[in-house]
Design a protein around this motif. Structure first.
Motif, mmCIF file in Angstrom:
data_model
loop_
_atom_site.group_PDB
_atom_site.id
_atom_site.type_symbol
_atom_site.label_atom_id
_atom_site.label_comp_id
_atom_site.label_asym_id
_atom_site.label_seq_id
_atom_site.Cartn_x
_atom_site.Cartn_y
_atom_site.Cartn_z
ATOM 1 N N THR A 5 0.854 -1.179 0.000
ATOM 2 C CA THR A 5 0.000 0.000 0.000
ATOM 3 C C THR A 5 0.893 1.232 0.000
ATOM 4 O O THR A 5 1.941 1.259 0.663
ATOM 5 N N TRP A 6 0.465 2.273 -0.769
ATOM 6 C CA TRP A 6 1.319 3.464 -0.883
ATOM 7 C C TRP A 6 0.484 4.669 -1.292
ATOM 8 O O TRP A 6 -0.272 4.612 -2.270
ATOM 9 N N ASN A 7 0.640 5.741 -0.546
ATOM 10 C CA ASN A 7 0.088 7.045 -0.919
ATOM 11 C C ASN A 7 1.155 7.766 -1.748
ATOM 12 O O ASN A 7 2.271 7.995 -1.275
ATOM 13 N N LEU A 8 0.801 8.156 -2.987
ATOM 14 C CA LEU A 8 1.787 8.671 -3.946
ATOM 15 C C LEU A 8 1.865 10.199 -3.995
ATOM 16 O O LEU A 8 2.559 10.738 -4.856
ATOM 17 N N ARG A 18 9.446 12.441 -9.187
ATOM 18 C CA ARG A 18 8.937 11.455 -8.235
ATOM 19 C C ARG A 18 8.310 10.258 -8.953
ATOM 20 O O ARG A 18 8.398 9.122 -8.481
ATOM 21 N N GLN A 19 7.666 10.523 -10.077
ATOM 22 C CA GLN A 19 7.031 9.437 -10.836
ATOM 23 C C GLN A 19 8.054 8.365 -11.198
ATOM 24 O O GLN A 19 7.789 7.161 -11.070
ATOM 25 N N LYS A 20 9.218 8.780 -11.628
ATOM 26 C CA LYS A 20 10.263 7.821 -11.976
ATOM 27 C C LYS A 20 10.764 7.075 -10.730
ATOM 28 O O LYS A 20 11.047 5.869 -10.790
ATOM 29 N N GLN A 37 -3.062 5.358 -3.272
ATOM 30 C CA GLN A 37 -3.884 6.526 -2.972
ATOM 31 C C GLN A 37 -3.196 7.780 -3.532
ATOM 32 O O GLN A 37 -1.990 7.782 -3.754
ATOM 33 N N GLU A 38 -3.990 8.832 -3.714
ATOM 34 C CA GLU A 38 -3.503 10.086 -4.310
ATOM 35 C C GLU A 38 -2.834 9.819 -5.659
ATOM 36 O O GLU A 38 -1.683 10.207 -5.908
ATOM 37 N N VAL A 39 -3.568 9.162 -6.512
ATOM 38 C CA VAL A 39 -3.127 8.864 -7.879
ATOM 39 C C VAL A 39 -3.685 9.945 -8.801
ATOM 40 O O VAL A 39 -4.855 10.301 -8.706
ATOM 41 N N TRP A 40 -2.867 10.470 -9.716
ATOM 42 C CA TRP A 40 -3.339 11.544 -10.591
ATOM 43 C C TRP A 40 -3.746 11.015 -11.957
ATOM 44 O O TRP A 40 -3.284 9.974 -12.427
ATOM 45 N N ALA A 41 -4.630 11.781 -12.583
ATOM 46 C CA ALA A 41 -5.009 11.553 -13.975
ATOM 47 C C ALA A 41 -5.170 12.923 -14.622
ATOM 48 O O ALA A 41 -5.794 13.819 -14.044
ATOM 49 N N ALA A 42 -4.611 13.097 -15.825
ATOM 50 C CA ALA A 42 -4.676 14.400 -16.501
ATOM 51 C C ALA A 42 -4.368 14.216 -17.976
ATOM 52 O O ALA A 42 -3.454 13.469 -18.337
ATOM 53 N N VAL A 251 15.565 8.114 -4.084
ATOM 54 C CA VAL A 251 15.991 7.335 -5.247
ATOM 55 C C VAL A 251 16.658 8.307 -6.211
ATOM 56 O O VAL A 251 16.006 9.223 -6.723
ATOM 57 N N ASP A 252 17.957 8.141 -6.414
ATOM 58 C CA ASP A 252 18.722 9.084 -7.241
ATOM 59 C C ASP A 252 18.481 10.524 -6.783
ATOM 60 O O ASP A 252 18.307 11.441 -7.589
ATOM 61 N N GLY A 253 18.456 10.702 -5.465
ATOM 62 C CA GLY A 253 18.324 12.033 -4.881
ATOM 63 C C GLY A 253 16.913 12.534 -4.734
ATOM 64 O O GLY A 253 16.698 13.642 -4.220
ATOM 65 N N VAL A 254 15.902 11.749 -5.135
ATOM 66 C CA VAL A 254 14.505 12.185 -5.100
ATOM 67 C C VAL A 254 13.708 11.265 -4.181
ATOM 68 O O VAL A 254 13.691 10.043 -4.371
ATOM 69 N N TRP A 255 13.032 11.851 -3.186
ATOM 70 C CA TRP A 255 12.114 11.070 -2.361
ATOM 71 C C TRP A 255 10.859 10.798 -3.177
ATOM 72 O O TRP A 255 10.258 11.722 -3.722
ATOM 73 N N PRO A 256 10.405 9.536 -3.269
ATOM 74 C CA PRO A 256 9.283 9.224 -4.153
ATOM 75 C C PRO A 256 7.963 9.850 -3.740
ATOM 76 O O PRO A 256 7.142 10.197 -4.593
ATOM 77 N N SER A 257 7.719 9.966 -2.435
ATOM 78 C CA SER A 257 6.438 10.445 -1.924
ATOM 79 C C SER A 257 6.661 11.029 -0.543
ATOM 80 O O SER A 257 7.745 10.907 0.039
ATOM 81 N N ASP A 258 5.609 11.645 0.006
ATOM 82 C CA ASP A 258 5.690 12.075 1.404
ATOM 83 C C ASP A 258 5.350 10.930 2.354
ATOM 84 O O ASP A 258 5.519 11.066 3.569
ATOM 85 N N HIS A 259 4.868 9.808 1.844
ATOM 86 C CA HIS A 259 4.603 8.607 2.628
ATOM 87 C C HIS A 259 5.604 7.523 2.258
ATOM 88 O O HIS A 259 6.028 7.434 1.100
ATOM 89 N N ALA A 260 5.938 6.689 3.217
ATOM 90 C CA ALA A 260 6.578 5.420 2.902
ATOM 91 C C ALA A 260 5.492 4.392 2.594
ATOM 92 O O ALA A 260 4.346 4.503 3.054
ATOM 93 N N ALA A 261 5.844 3.419 1.790
ATOM 94 C CA ALA A 261 4.935 2.308 1.511
ATOM 95 C C ALA A 261 5.019 1.265 2.634
ATOM 96 O O ALA A 261 6.004 1.212 3.372
#
Length: 270
Positions: A5-8, A18-20, A37-42, A251-261
């Protein structure tokens, strides 16, 4: 069977980078099923569908019915938000529950149900995202009651117990988590009880999924705590072999999300 489970963190922060990073973490985990959770669509694109394509998984998506408060935060009314499920197995049914909330905190949060056609048993799998305001424990209690009733309607005739994942925005000893679990107080649905998979974690392992070590969290000044969960319905042939955090560093200097999975490895007994 590996469950995540992961809030993105939607389209906040450096979302393209962050997407990468999110993809990198999920690729390394090689999960069987993921609640997001917090998945985007656009613009015809959807983060969950993109992730599923990159990972070779099936995807189910449930957009928020009322995303306007989210959209005002980033100044873009064209970006949707919702929950999603990624699965190694086909999604053969799904349903959505808008979660109850009073007007002052309502921002279109929901629960998504999917029925997954695994080789031996269909799996009733759910993911949700509860109200986040610190003072809103009573609202979350109403939401977990509605969620429990939603699970009861959809658990079906499969022997596999329901798996309920998500960002509950509640500390482990809160009224809402105790209520949903149903074994430290009366459950919302009689005899329907859930186990928090983290009960099987190494007690010395870091547990905070909302972690002040994460710069996105540190900026808000909140203490570290665990607010993301994998709940397993009791009474089925499923046992927790291990549980841990993931996505809890850059990951390569970028935190993926404000939540950990949260990652749980499950064994299905004959």
């Amino acid at each position: 069977m590996r469950v995540v489970t992961w809030n993105l963190w939607w389209r906040f922060g450096p979302w393209e980078a962050r997407q990468k990073a999110i993809l990198s973490v999920l690729r390394d985990l090689d999960p069987d099923v993921v609640g997001l959770q917090e998945v985007w669509a656009a613009g015809g694109e959807n983060l969950a569908e993109w992730l599923a394509g990159e990972l070779g998984l099936h995807a189910a998506w449930a957009p928020s019915h009322a995303p306007e408060r989210w959209q005002r935060r980033i100044g873009d009314a064209s970006v949707g938000i919702g929950n999603a499920v990624l699965s190694r197995w086909p999604v053969v049914a799904q349903d959505v529950l808008p979660l109850p909330a009073p007007t002052e905190v309502a921002d279109g949060r929901l629960a998504l149900y999917t029925r997954l056609a695994a080789p031996d048993h269909d799996i009733p799998f759910f993911t949700t995202h509860l109200t986040s305001q610190l003072h809103a424990s009573a609202v979350r209690c109403r939401q977990v009651t509605a969620l429990a009733e939603f699970v009861a309607r959809h658990r079906g005739d499969t022997p596999f117990p329901p798996l309920v994942t998500g960002d509950f925005n509640a500390w482990p000893d809160s009224d809402e988590i105790r209520l949903f679990g149903g074994h430290r107080t009366a459950p919302p649905v009689p005899r329907q009880v859930f186990l928090d998979a983290w009960e099987y974690a190494d007690p010395t392992a870091p547990s905070a999924t909302w972690d002040a070590a994460n710069p996105y969290v540190a900026a808000g000044g909140m203490p570290s705590t665990r607010i993301d969960y994998i709940h397993i319905g009791m009474g089925g042939p499923v046992r927790v072999r291990g549980v841990r955090r993931a996505g809890d560093g850059p990951v390569d200097g970028v935190w993926p999300s404000d939540h950990a999975a949260v990652v749980a490895d499950l064994a299905v007994e004959d």
